[in-house]
Design a protein around this motif. Sequence first.
Motif, short mmCIF file in Angstrom:
data_model
loop_
_atom_site.label_atom_id
_atom_site.label_comp_id
_atom_site.label_asym_id
_atom_site.label_seq_id
_atom_site.Cartn_x
_atom_site.Cartn_y
_atom_site.Cartn_z
N LEU A 117 0.84 -1.12 -0.03
CA LEU A 117 -0.16 -0.10 0.12
C LEU A 117 1.03 1.23 -0.02
CD1 LEU A 117 -2.97 1.02 0.39
CD2 LEU A 117 -2.76 0.92 2.64
N ALA A 118 2.05 1.31 0.83
CA ALA A 118 2.89 2.52 0.70
C ALA A 118 3.47 2.42 -0.47
CB ALA A 118 3.87 2.30 1.97
N LEU A 119 3.91 1.56 -1.24
CA LEU A 119 4.63 1.64 -2.64
C LEU A 119 3.75 2.39 -3.49
CD1 LEU A 119 6.15 -1.76 -3.01
CD2 LEU A 119 7.46 0.34 -2.95
N GLY A 120 2.50 1.89 -3.68
CA GLY A 120 1.41 2.41 -4.42
C GLY A 120 1.07 4.02 -4.12
N ILE A 121 1.23 4.33 -2.71
CA ILE A 121 0.89 5.80 -2.29
C ILE A 121 2.12 6.70 -2.68
CG2 ILE A 121 0.57 7.25 -0.40
CD1 ILE A 121 -1.19 5.18 0.88
N SER A 131 6.36 12.20 0.98
CA SER A 131 5.40 11.00 0.23
C SER A 131 5.67 9.69 1.07
CB SER A 131 5.90 10.65 -1.06
OG SER A 131 5.79 12.03 -1.84
N VAL A 132 6.93 9.70 1.60
CA VAL A 132 7.17 8.32 2.49
C VAL A 132 6.30 8.43 3.99
CG1 VAL A 132 8.79 6.71 3.82
CG2 VAL A 132 9.19 7.67 1.40
N THR A 133 6.40 9.68 4.51
CA THR A 133 5.80 9.81 5.75
C THR A 133 4.39 9.59 5.58
OG1 THR A 133 7.35 11.39 6.39
CG2 THR A 133 5.37 11.49 7.61
N ILE A 134 3.73 10.08 4.60
CA ILE A 134 2.18 10.15 4.19
C ILE A 134 1.61 8.59 3.96
CG2 ILE A 134 0.20 10.61 2.65
CD1 ILE A 134 1.73 13.44 2.30
N ALA A 135 2.66 8.04 3.29
CA ALA A 135 2.36 6.55 2.76
C ALA A 135 2.44 5.71 3.91
CB ALA A 135 3.26 6.13 1.42
N LEU A 136 3.36 5.85 4.74
CA LEU A 136 3.36 4.78 5.95
C LEU A 136 2.21 5.36 6.82
CD1 LEU A 136 7.38 4.69 6.50
CD2 LEU A 136 5.91 3.04 5.35
N ASP A 201 10.51 -0.12 6.78
CA ASP A 201 9.85 0.10 5.85
C ASP A 201 10.39 1.47 5.22
OD1 ASP A 201 8.13 -1.72 6.06
OD2 ASP A 201 6.40 -0.93 6.96
N GLU A 202 10.62 2.40 5.92
CA GLU A 202 11.52 3.68 5.37
C GLU A 202 12.63 3.09 4.48
OE1 GLU A 202 14.36 6.72 4.62
OE2 GLU A 202 14.69 4.93 6.23
N ALA A 203 13.38 2.14 5.22
CA ALA A 203 14.59 1.57 4.61
C ALA A 203 14.36 0.84 3.29
CB ALA A 203 15.45 0.83 5.59
N GLY A 206 13.38 3.23 0.58
CA GLY A 206 14.75 4.14 0.21
C GLY A 206 15.40 3.17 -0.70
N PHE A 207 15.50 1.81 -0.34
CA PHE A 207 16.39 0.95 -1.06
C PHE A 207 15.67 0.67 -2.40
CE2 PHE A 207 17.45 -3.42 -2.37
CZ PHE A 207 18.79 -3.36 -2.38
N LEU A 208 14.36 0.93 -2.42
CA LEU A 208 13.93 0.77 -3.92
C LEU A 208 13.74 2.06 -4.53
CD1 LEU A 208 10.60 -1.22 -2.81
CD2 LEU A 208 12.57 -2.19 -4.15
N GLY A 209 14.70 3.12 -4.09
CA GLY A 209 14.76 4.32 -4.53
C GLY A 209 13.47 5.11 -4.69
N LEU A 210 12.52 4.91 -3.77
CA LEU A 210 11.38 5.89 -3.49
C LEU A 210 11.28 6.70 -2.20
CD1 LEU A 210 8.65 3.28 -4.71
CD2 LEU A 210 9.52 4.91 -6.01
N GLY A 211 12.39 6.73 -1.62
CA GLY A 211 12.58 7.40 -0.24
C GLY A 211 13.00 8.90 -0.71
N VAL A 212 14.07 9.35 0.44
CA VAL A 212 14.59 10.46 0.21
C VAL A 212 15.65 10.36 -0.72
CG1 VAL A 212 16.39 11.87 1.52
CG2 VAL A 212 14.57 10.90 2.86
#
Length: 278
Positions: A117-121, A131-136, A201-203, A206-212
């Motif tokens: 769900l977080a990935l989609g958001i 975006s990561v904060t809102i998604a999580l 989940d943040e890590a 981030g590892f998938l390139g979708l974080g900071v």
Amino acid sequence: MLTGRVILGATLVGIVLVVAVVGLFWTPYPTSLPDLPNRFQSPSLNHLMGTDELGRDIFSRAMVGARTSLIISLSAVLLATAVGTLVGFVAGYAGGVVDLVLSRLLDILLAVPALVLALGIVAMLGASGTSVTIALAWAYTPTFARVFRGVVVAARDHPYVEASRGLGLSAPVVIAKDLLPTVLPVMVVQVTTALAWGIMDEAGLGFLGLGVQPPAPSWGSLLIEGRQYLYDAPWLPIGAGVFVIIAVLGTNLLGDGLRDVLDPRSWTTRHSGRRARA
């Protein structure tokens, strides 16, 4: 009484917090300036966790990344706690059709794994720390709401709650006076445990390139930065990985220990089982 798990967990979490706070004011080396003559230095006394492909000190970047990762994780968990508490209290206290509708909505959201769900958001909002904060937060809210609803449902028919209703107190007053103290111990444990989810989940995002996004460091972005050099310089992802392990282990131990301290029934059940086996 504080247990060994609480003490050990609090110690590990304290270490991570100290590193994050110190990173606000001081790091052994600049975190963004390249130092090409010292690129790919293995761990040593000068560079405790080595240097990356640009010669930047990995330990220094992990210190700054701790602040970013912890802020994102904590913000997501607190936001999920606020919304989940509201939804859980409304559903549990109101009952009837309101509870039925909200519970079915929660079931739909819980059917989707939190990270998916977080990935989609994040994919919709764009890769960034916000975006990561809102998604999580969105992903964790159904779990919080379901847990708090269950506690409220179990407590709403107790005599002291019925007595407050009989005195004509309004629903917000009854919730604040009688139900909130019942939920607080569960809330403390749930928040502590969820911090471990947030860090992992943040890590992962981030590892998938979708974080900071680079050049700003976070534990997740540090993990992915060293991926392509893993065979030649295996120490590159170790710095962030060590911090993630310490933070997750510490929060898990702290949450588990707090559950024993705040819920005497779990302590009694566990020790009764030990005596029976003995």
